[in-house]
Motif scaffolding. Structure first.
Motif, PDB file in Angstrom:
ATOM      1  N   GLU A   1       0.839  -1.207   0.000  1.00 26.83           N
ATOM      2  CA  GLU A   1       0.000   0.000   0.000  1.00 26.83           C
ATOM      3  C   GLU A   1       0.870   1.252   0.000  1.00 26.83           C
ATOM      4  O   GLU A   1       0.553   2.252  -0.653  1.00 26.83           O
ATOM      5  CB  GLU A   1      -0.907  -0.003   1.233  1.00 26.83           C
ATOM      6  N   PHE A   2       1.961   1.212   0.751  1.00 27.73           N
ATOM      7  CA  PHE A   2       2.909   2.320   0.803  1.00 27.73           C
ATOM      8  C   PHE A   2       3.423   2.616  -0.604  1.00 27.73           C
ATOM      9  O   PHE A   2       3.499   3.779  -1.039  1.00 27.73           O
ATOM     10  CB  PHE A   2       4.062   1.934   1.741  1.00 27.73           C
TER      11      PHE A   2
ATOM     12  N   THR B   1       3.431   9.718   3.686  1.00 24.14           N
ATOM     13  CA  THR B   1       4.565   8.795   3.561  1.00 24.14           C
ATOM     14  C   THR B   1       5.427   8.817   4.826  1.00 24.14           C
ATOM     15  O   THR B   1       5.937   7.777   5.252  1.00 24.14           O
ATOM     16  CB  THR B   1       5.426   9.138   2.333  1.00 24.14           C
ATOM     17  N   ASP B   2       5.589  10.005   5.419  1.00 25.69           N
ATOM     18  CA  ASP B   2       6.362  10.090   6.668  1.00 25.69           C
ATOM     19  C   ASP B   2       5.700   9.279   7.774  1.00 25.69           C
ATOM     20  O   ASP B   2       6.357   8.541   8.518  1.00 25.69           O
ATOM     21  CB  ASP B   2       6.491  11.548   7.113  1.00 25.69           C
ATOM     22  N   ARG B   3       4.388   9.414   7.887  1.00 22.55           N
ATOM     23  CA  ARG B   3       3.663   8.723   8.955  1.00 22.55           C
ATOM     24  C   ARG B   3       3.601   7.218   8.708  1.00 22.55           C
ATOM     25  O   ARG B   3       3.703   6.417   9.649  1.00 22.55           O
ATOM     26  CB  ARG B   3       2.259   9.309   9.088  1.00 22.55           C
ATOM     27  N   MET B   4       3.451   6.818   7.446  1.00 22.58           N
ATOM     28  CA  MET B   4       3.435   5.386   7.142  1.00 22.58           C
ATOM     29  C   MET B   4       4.784   4.757   7.469  1.00 22.58           C
ATOM     30  O   MET B   4       4.849   3.656   8.036  1.00 22.58           O
ATOM     31  CB  MET B   4       3.093   5.153   5.663  1.00 22.58           C
TER      32      MET B   4
ATOM     33  N   ASN C   1      13.532   3.513   2.135  1.00 27.01           N
ATOM     34  CA  ASN C   1      13.718   4.022   0.776  1.00 27.01           C
ATOM     35  C   ASN C   1      12.414   4.512   0.161  1.00 27.01           C
ATOM     36  O   ASN C   1      12.418   5.466  -0.618  1.00 27.01           O
ATOM     37  CB  ASN C   1      14.356   2.943  -0.103  1.00 27.01           C
ATOM     38  N   LEU C   2      11.285   3.891   0.504  1.00 28.06           N
ATOM     39  CA  LEU C   2       9.999   4.386   0.015  1.00 28.06           C
ATOM     40  C   LEU C   2       9.721   5.788   0.553  1.00 28.06           C
ATOM     41  O   LEU C   2       9.220   6.665  -0.163  1.00 28.06           O
ATOM     42  CB  LEU C   2       8.877   3.430   0.422  1.00 28.06           C
ATOM     43  N   GLU C   3      10.070   6.001   1.825  1.00 32.80           N
ATOM     44  CA  GLU C   3       9.889   7.331   2.401  1.00 32.80           C
ATOM     45  C   GLU C   3      10.822   8.340   1.729  1.00 32.80           C
ATOM     46  O   GLU C   3      10.446   9.492   1.482  1.00 32.80           O
ATOM     47  CB  GLU C   3      10.152   7.267   3.907  1.00 32.80           C
TER      48      GLU C   3
END
Length: 577
Positions: A369-370, A407-410, A443-445
């Motif tokens: 989901e991210f 994105t930061d919170r996830m 890396n996603l963030e």
């Protein structure tokens, strides 16, 4: 009986119950770590036929001794697109059958054969001695098997302690309980409610099963009352699934509702012809008792009924899975608002499920989901260049800023979840996967941050009235397309770790780097020739450099997945050695 005597009895019973619950947890986790990722592969092999889902749910639950853990895996696979809702419902049905194995273990090992005093000290000692061979082995698999056997020994010990803690039934108490069963169907409904409440209090159907069997073996309750308590237990165990599903997405809630529908319909099927079923079960149990004479008749009959309840309900409702799917879809409709615009975790909750190994599937689904959020965020960038006015530009910037916060919170929430999982008693395979997932979400963030930096550069360019000609815009659009291809490869690799296409990921990365080098060479020549001024050149070089930086974070994700696969293969080779 004085107050201190009653208090002592309650403390002894509570201690015995604690030993039993700890034993179930130890045995369940040992089995999960011993089986490893094979449990997940069982569910991924499910076909579109209900029978495959039912068999998978039954076998997995029988192996790990936890229907809740099976449900957690099922929700994760359904959310990841590996299971349809209909397939998930079939697995939940199978999990209800698989959980009856617990009752048979208790009946065969805990209540059968001789007096409690004769068997309890001996059997755990023998089983515990056998497990020492595995515990002191230098192979992880053997250690997990030893943990499982130790759990079984403690389970038998706990059952014996519970039996010793229950005093002979006082005549006044016996008369009171007997009087509750004289109201016909009203008595049945009363004990169904009592069974549901007790199961909710104990928070585990396994413990409730042990309590029912214990009370029956001590002649506290008769067989019809025991049957009613079993039905209530099945209803009460659905509450845990509803609570867990509160923090999940639509698929999780619908799966939990399917569990509720299954048990409510099953209760109705068995309540209406209750007394004829009671006679039939007793008839079957008397025949079985002749084959296994060491087991008390009433506990055997309760176990038969528990199995019959779940098997018959599953056989009947298996023909109505499409209808159940429609019912739970109606009960949990899709939300009208765009869920992507709000932060929420769909597959993991703040509470760690006791089966730590299986939490990783929920985390994997959440990471997917991210990735979808990041890809969605990237699609907003072209709109900043084509915005017709400041209002449209500001609206797109607002969405990008919102996604950057998401994105930061996830990253923070998933990281906290994985940290809790990693701090538990998990296998080497699971520990390695936790490390991989931590690197992936980092890396996603970073990808989200890079997209936001590109947007901020676009904003500065607009505020400074810097304009690119058609050639520069076309160059940046081509770079945008190359990064999009890399993102698509990354997202595909995240969905299937076992088939990570690292070659395609490296090819996409090389194309980005090669084009960046080409743009940089042309840019330096243009500055020397005075084709454009410093302001245009600075904004232009900043943008293609940020796109190349974005590509670096993207390739890191696929490399992390590939390293995880190689490490898993190495660990597997070590276990076989």
């Amino acid at each position: 009986m004085e107050f201190l005597d009653i208090l002592l009895i309650l403390l002894k019973l509570a201690g015995a119950l604690a030993v039993f619950l700890f034993a179930m947890k130890l045995m369940s986790e040992g089995l999960q770590k011993f089986a490893g990722s094979k449990l997940r592969h069982i569910l991924t092999k499910i076909t579109g036929k209900p029978i495959s889902g039912i068999l998978a749910g039954t076998s997995v639950t029988a192996i790990i001794q936890s229907s809740t853990a099976t449900t957690v895996m099922t929700v994760g696979f359904a959310g990841a697109g590996l299971l349809t809702l209909a397939g998930a419902i079939a697995v939940v049905m199978g999990a209800n059958i698989g959980t009856t194995v617990t009752a048979w273990i208790i009946t065969l090992f805990g209540l059968g054969g001789g007096s409690t005093e004769d068997k309890v000290p001996l059997m755990p000692m023998v089983i515990g001695a056998i497990s020492l061979f595995f515990i002191f082995s230098n192979k992880n698999k053997m250690q997990y098997l030893g943990q499982t056997i130790i759990g079984l020994a403690l389970l038998i010990l706990g059952l014996g302690l519970m039996g010793d803690s229950v005093p002979p039934l006082n005549e006044d108490v016996a008369h009171t309980i007997a009087s509750w069963g004289q109201w016909g169907y009203w008595s049945i409904l009363l004990f169904i409610v009592v069974g549901a409440i007790l199961c909710i209090i104990l928070q585990t159907s396994s413990a409730m099963t042990a309590v029912i069997l214990l009370m029956a073996s001590q002649h506290w309750i008769d067989f019809p009352t025991s049957m009613a308590l079993v039905i209530g237990q099945n209803l009460g165990t659905t509450l845990t699934a509803q609570v867990v599903a509160m923090t999940t997405g639509t698929t999780g809630k619908r799966t939990a509702r399917a569990h509720l529908v299954f048990n409510v319909v099953g209760a109705l099927i068995f309540i209406i012809p209750f007394y004829p079923i009671c006679d039939g079960v007793m008839f079957i149990s008397e025949k079985l008792d002749k084959v296994i004479p060491s087991i008390p008749l009433i506990p055997l009959a309760i176990t038969v009924f528990h199995t019959l309840f779940n098997v018959v309900t599953t056989v009947i409702l298996a023909f109505f899975i499409p209808q159940i799917e429609k019912i739970v879809t109606w009960m949990v409709p899709e939300k009208k608002e765009d869920g992507e615009e709000e932060f929420r975790l769909n597959y993991i909750s703040p509470n760690i499920v006791s089966t730590a190994e299986l939490n990783l599937q929920s985390a994997k689904s959440e990471i997917e989901e991210f990735s979808k959020r990041v890809l969605r965020m990237y699609t907003f960038l072209p709109g900043l260049r084509t915005a017709k006015d400041d209002e449209e530009f500001d609206a797109i910037m607002e969405r990008i800023e919102k996604y950057e916060g998401i994105t930061d919170r996830m990253e923070m929430e998933i990281s906290n979840f994985l940290t809790k999982v990693g701090s538990g008693d998990i296998s080497a395979h699971a520990s390695q996967r936790v490390t991989t997932m931590m690197r992936i979400i980092d890396n996603l963030e970073s990808i989200g941050d890079a997209i936001f930096q590109i947007a901020m550069t676009r904003r500065s360019k607009r505020e400074d009235a810097v304009h690119f000609d058609d050639g520069l815009n076309e160059n940046l659009q081509h770079m945008t397309d190359l990064v999009q291809k890399a993102l698509d490869v990354m997202d595909a690799n995240l969905h299937d770790y076992d088939h990570c296409d690292l070659a395609a990921a490296y090819k996409a990365e090389e194309d980005i780097n090669h084009y960046r080098d080409l743009l940089r060479a042309r840019h330096l020549d243009a500055l020397k020739l005075g084709v454009y001024n410093f302001g245009i050149g600075n904004a232009y070089s900043s943008l293609y450099a940020l796109y190349e930086k974005l590509g670096d974070y993207i390739i890191n994700v696929s490399e992390a997945i590939d390293n995880s696969v190689k490490a898993a293969e190495t660990l597997g080779t070590q276990d076989k050695a």
